[in-house]
Enzyme design. Structure first.
Site, PDB file in Angstrom:
ATOM      1  N   SER A   1       0.829  -1.216   0.000  1.00 41.93           N
ATOM      2  CA  SER A   1       0.000   0.000   0.000  1.00 41.93           C
ATOM      3  C   SER A   1       0.860   1.261   0.000  1.00 41.93           C
ATOM      4  CB  SER A   1      -0.940   0.006   1.215  1.00 41.93           C
ATOM      5  OG  SER A   1      -0.218  -0.205   2.405  1.00 41.93           O
TER       6      SER A   1
ATOM      7  N   ASN B   1      -2.303  -3.001  13.004  1.00 43.06           N
ATOM      8  CA  ASN B   1      -3.765  -2.865  12.903  1.00 43.06           C
ATOM      9  C   ASN B   1      -4.290  -1.675  13.708  1.00 43.06           C
ATOM     10  OD1 ASN B   1      -3.469  -5.137  11.425  1.00 43.06           O
ATOM     11  ND2 ASN B   1      -4.448  -6.532  12.887  1.00 43.06           N
TER      12      ASN B   1
ATOM     13  N   THR C   1     -40.280  26.537  -9.949  1.00 41.74           N
ATOM     14  CA  THR C   1     -40.549  25.144  -9.571  1.00 41.74           C
ATOM     15  C   THR C   1     -40.706  24.438 -10.907  1.00 41.74           C
ATOM     16  OG1 THR C   1     -42.942  25.439  -9.500  1.00 41.74           O
ATOM     17  CG2 THR C   1     -41.763  25.796  -7.427  1.00 41.74           C
ATOM     18  N   HIS C   2     -40.239  23.201 -10.996  1.00 39.06           N
ATOM     19  CA  HIS C   2     -40.234  22.451 -12.270  1.00 39.06           C
ATOM     20  C   HIS C   2     -39.460  23.212 -13.353  1.00 39.06           C
ATOM     21  CE1 HIS C   2     -43.668  20.162 -10.528  1.00 39.06           C
ATOM     22  NE2 HIS C   2     -43.988  21.358 -10.043  1.00 39.06           N
TER      23      HIS C   2
ATOM     24  N   SER D   1     -13.451  27.372 -26.645  1.00 38.98           N
ATOM     25  CA  SER D   1     -13.566  26.191 -27.494  1.00 38.98           C
ATOM     26  C   SER D   1     -12.487  26.267 -28.553  1.00 38.98           C
ATOM     27  CB  SER D   1     -14.947  26.181 -28.136  1.00 38.98           C
ATOM     28  OG  SER D   1     -14.914  25.442 -29.346  1.00 38.98           O
TER      29      SER D   1
ATOM     30  N   LYS E   1     -17.252  30.875 -27.902  1.00 39.74           N
ATOM     31  CA  LYS E   1     -17.579  30.134 -26.688  1.00 39.74           C
ATOM     32  C   LYS E   1     -16.768  30.559 -25.459  1.00 39.74           C
ATOM     33  CE  LYS E   1     -19.944  26.891 -26.310  1.00 39.74           C
ATOM     34  NZ  LYS E   1     -19.746  25.515 -26.817  1.00 39.74           N
TER      35      LYS E   1
ATOM     36  N   ASN F   1     -16.839  28.640 -21.929  1.00 39.20           N
ATOM     37  CA  ASN F   1     -17.485  27.493 -21.275  1.00 39.20           C
ATOM     38  C   ASN F   1     -17.323  27.517 -19.754  1.00 39.20           C
ATOM     39  OD1 ASN F   1     -18.274  26.473 -23.772  1.00 39.20           O
ATOM     40  ND2 ASN F   1     -16.303  25.429 -24.047  1.00 39.20           N
TER      41      ASN F   1
ATOM     42  N   GLU G   1     -19.088  22.782 -14.373  1.00 39.86           N
ATOM     43  CA  GLU G   1     -19.358  21.508 -15.072  1.00 39.86           C
ATOM     44  C   GLU G   1     -18.533  20.381 -14.464  1.00 39.86           C
ATOM     45  OE1 GLU G   1     -20.027  21.944 -19.681  1.00 39.86           O
ATOM     46  OE2 GLU G   1     -18.510  23.388 -19.039  1.00 39.86           O
TER      47      GLU G   1
ATOM     48  N   GLN H   1      -7.320  -2.510   3.695  1.00 37.15           N
ATOM     49  CA  GLN H   1      -6.290  -1.661   3.098  1.00 37.15           C
ATOM     50  C   GLN H   1      -6.861  -0.873   1.910  1.00 37.15           C
ATOM     51  OE1 GLN H   1      -2.139  -3.010   2.894  1.00 37.15           O
ATOM     52  NE2 GLN H   1      -2.381  -3.017   0.675  1.00 37.15           N
TER      53      GLN H   1
ATOM     54  N   LYS I   1      -8.151   3.248   1.685  1.00 39.46           N
ATOM     55  CA  LYS I   1      -7.407   4.505   1.559  1.00 39.46           C
ATOM     56  C   LYS I   1      -7.690   5.277   0.282  1.00 39.46           C
ATOM     57  CE  LYS I   1      -4.471   2.822   4.882  1.00 39.46           C
ATOM     58  NZ  LYS I   1      -5.246   1.543   4.783  1.00 39.46           N
TER      59      LYS I   1
HETATM   60  N1  ARG Z   1      -1.311  -1.349   5.152  1.00 38.39           N
HETATM   61  C1  ARG Z   1      -2.265  -1.935   6.043  1.00 38.39           C
HETATM   62  C2  ARG Z   1      -3.625  -1.267   5.841  1.00 38.39           C
HETATM   63  O1  ARG Z   1      -3.632  -0.258   5.284  1.00 38.39           O
HETATM   64  C3  ARG Z   1      -1.836  -1.733   7.463  1.00 38.39           C
HETATM   65  C4  ARG Z   1      -2.349  -2.766   8.401  1.00 38.39           C
HETATM   66  C5  ARG Z   1      -1.776  -4.080   8.026  1.00 38.39           C
HETATM   67  N2  ARG Z   1      -2.010  -5.084   8.979  1.00 38.39           N
HETATM   68  C6  ARG Z   1      -1.829  -6.355   8.681  1.00 38.39           C
HETATM   69  N3  ARG Z   1      -2.038  -7.178   9.616  1.00 38.39           N
HETATM   70  N4  ARG Z   1      -1.428  -6.746   7.494  1.00 38.39           N
HETATM   71  O2  ARG Z   1      -4.646  -1.771   6.231  1.00 38.39           O
END
Ligand code: ARG
Length: 456
Positions: free
Chosen positions: A24, A111, A156-157, A278, A284, A286, A291, A323, A326
């Site tokens: 990660s 963890n 409205t509408h 454009s 134009k 834009n 948007e 994981q 993220k």
């Molecule tokens: N990179 C892991 C995550 O984002 C960190 C925790 C990993 N823990 C494990 N027991 N492999 O979740």
């Protein structure tokens, strides 16, 4: 045999592709400074509690400070073989200060470490987003204050309904962003609890002081169940849910800005700084920014669904699936911040074409309800008044006239309750200013509201 921090029970190296596939580090480097912040507090606590020597804790903290310095200077090299941000930093620490660095991980696990990192990071981002939201509210209030004389058609509408103050329309959006602010502040309270100490899942055998660490890191308290602490991602889901509602609001405002800046409405002019041309049509200009914000709303909704689906059916406690939390979270944060940032400036610089709004408001029989209300005040039941005005409008359509242009005799063809004072009720100002109760569009009601907002 392995240089991995967890290599002890393995006899063969990790497959190269699996190493890349499971890592990660490629997308979580932004957690680096938060990882170090959490580790420093943890190390200091280990020293205070006599779990490691105070001198060892000091060595670890100094080492972590060096690494932070390297990260900030862009000098830290991250390795995929070390999988994630936690092990990259820990390995670097051991490399720098020797085996004593290996004591940092006493009484904790990746963890609970990753859970604290995300909470610290998200808390900072929330504070920044709250700031942007307040600025956007100010831009809207400023637009409202500067254009108090402007009357536009209310719809409205998307059909002309009744005239409203442009300021009232702007303050409607302020209401939405104020609710977004309140939602974000609410979720910050639930986020701001410290999960460190949960260990891998069951807690730790060392005499740690979680409350002390929580205080050092600015948390309001500690989480209450170790299994939940390492498997909870509600805060990320709540954040994406907040973000989805916010983007929905921004996309509604965007849609109006796109419509209003078209030649057909011609209600506003966005600053050149927020538009592009454009490559083929020279005329134009834009409205790219609204948007794009409207378009980006889709990916934020998608990220909310990704997270909900990610967490669905996961058994307790930590699972590697998590994981995957993220990228959706980070992308949501970046999108929300970018969208707010650009909106704050764009709204502040938006030019209002009040005359065009007024002309549009005067068309489409926007004061028809005022004629009906007039008849009601003269004693006609509302349903009958509605019928009278319906017929009046049909007559106007047939003769190509507007309501205020009718003669008294023409009005009286539809109801003899109508007298010469009708003309006092069918101007745009009269229509708007009659709606005085709190929350109405009358100038005095809007001014009261502006006053209240400025004093709060
Ligand atoms: N990179 C892991 C995550 O984002 C960190 C925790 C990993 N823990 C494990 N027991 N492999 O979740």
């Amino acid at each position: 045999m392995s240089s991995k921090l967890w290599g002890g029970r393995f006899t063969q190296p990790t497959d190269k592709f699996v190493e890349e596939f499971t890592a990660s580090i490629g997308f979580e480097q932004r957690l680096g400074s938060y990882d170090i912040q959490g580790s420093k507090a943890h190390a200091e606590m280990l020293g205070r509690q006599g779990i490691i020597a105070v001198a060892e804790a000091q060595q670890i903290i100094a080492g972590l400070d060096n690494i932070l310095h390297d990260i900030e200077a862009g000098k830290m090299e991250f390795s995929v073989a070390l999988e994630d941000i936690h092990m990259n930093i820990e390995a670097r620490l051991i490399e720098q200060i020797g085996t004593v660095g290996g004591k940092l991980h006493t009484g904790r696990s990746r963890n609970d470490q990753v859970a604290v990192d995300i909470r610290l990071y998200l808390r900072d981002e929330i504070d920044m987003i709250l700031d942007y939201l307040k600025k956007l509210e100010s831009s809207l209030i400023q637009q409202a204050e500067q254009n108090l004389d402007v009357i536009m058609p209310g719809y409205t509408h998307l059909q002309t309904a009744q005239p409203v103050l442009y300021s009232h329309h702007m303050l409607a959006y302020r209401e939405m962003f104020a609710r977004d602010c309140s939602r974000l502040s609410d979720l910050r309270v639930r986020l701001n609890l410290m999960p460190l100490g949960a260990g891998a899942l069951a807690g730790t055998t060392f005499p740690i002081d979680r409350e002390w660490v929580a205080e050092q890191l600015g948390f309001d308290g500690v989480t209450r169940n170790s299994l939940d602490s390492v498997s909870d991602r509600d805060f990320a889901i709540e954040f994406c849910s907040f973000a989805s509602i916010l983007m929905m609001h921004l996309s509604r405002l965007s849609e109006e800005l796109v419509l209003w800046s078209s030649a057909n409405f011609n209600f506003i002019e966005l600053s050149d700084a927020f538009c592009t041309g454009s490559s083929i049509m020279p005329q134009k200009k834009n409205p790219d920014v609204p948007e794009l914000v409207r378009g980006k709303t889709g990916r934020v909704y998608g990220n909310l669904i990704s997270l909900l689906t990610l967490m669905k059916s996961l058994p307790l406690a930590y699972n590697k699936d998590m994981q995957e939390d993220k990228e959706p979270l980070f992308e949501t944060i970046d999108t929300v911040k970018g969208s707010l940032k650009v909106f704050v400036a764009m709204i502040a610089e938006m030019k209002v074409k009040g005359d065009n709004m007024r002309i549009a408001a005067a068309h489409g029989f926007s004061t028809a309800t005022d004629v009906a209300d007039y008849c009601v005040r003269k004693g006609l039941p509302f349903r009958q008044a509605h019928e009278v005005v319906g017929k009046t409008v049909r007559y106007c359509l047939e003769t190509g006239k507007d309501i205020p242009e009718l003669s008294l005799a023409e009005f009286r063809n539809f109801s003899d309750l109508i007298e010469a004072d009708i003309y006092d009720f069918v101007t745009l100002e009269a229509s708007v200013n009659a709606r005085k109760a709190t929350g109405g569009t009358a100038r005095e009601a809007v001014e009261r509201e502006l006053c209240r907002l400025k004093s709060s």
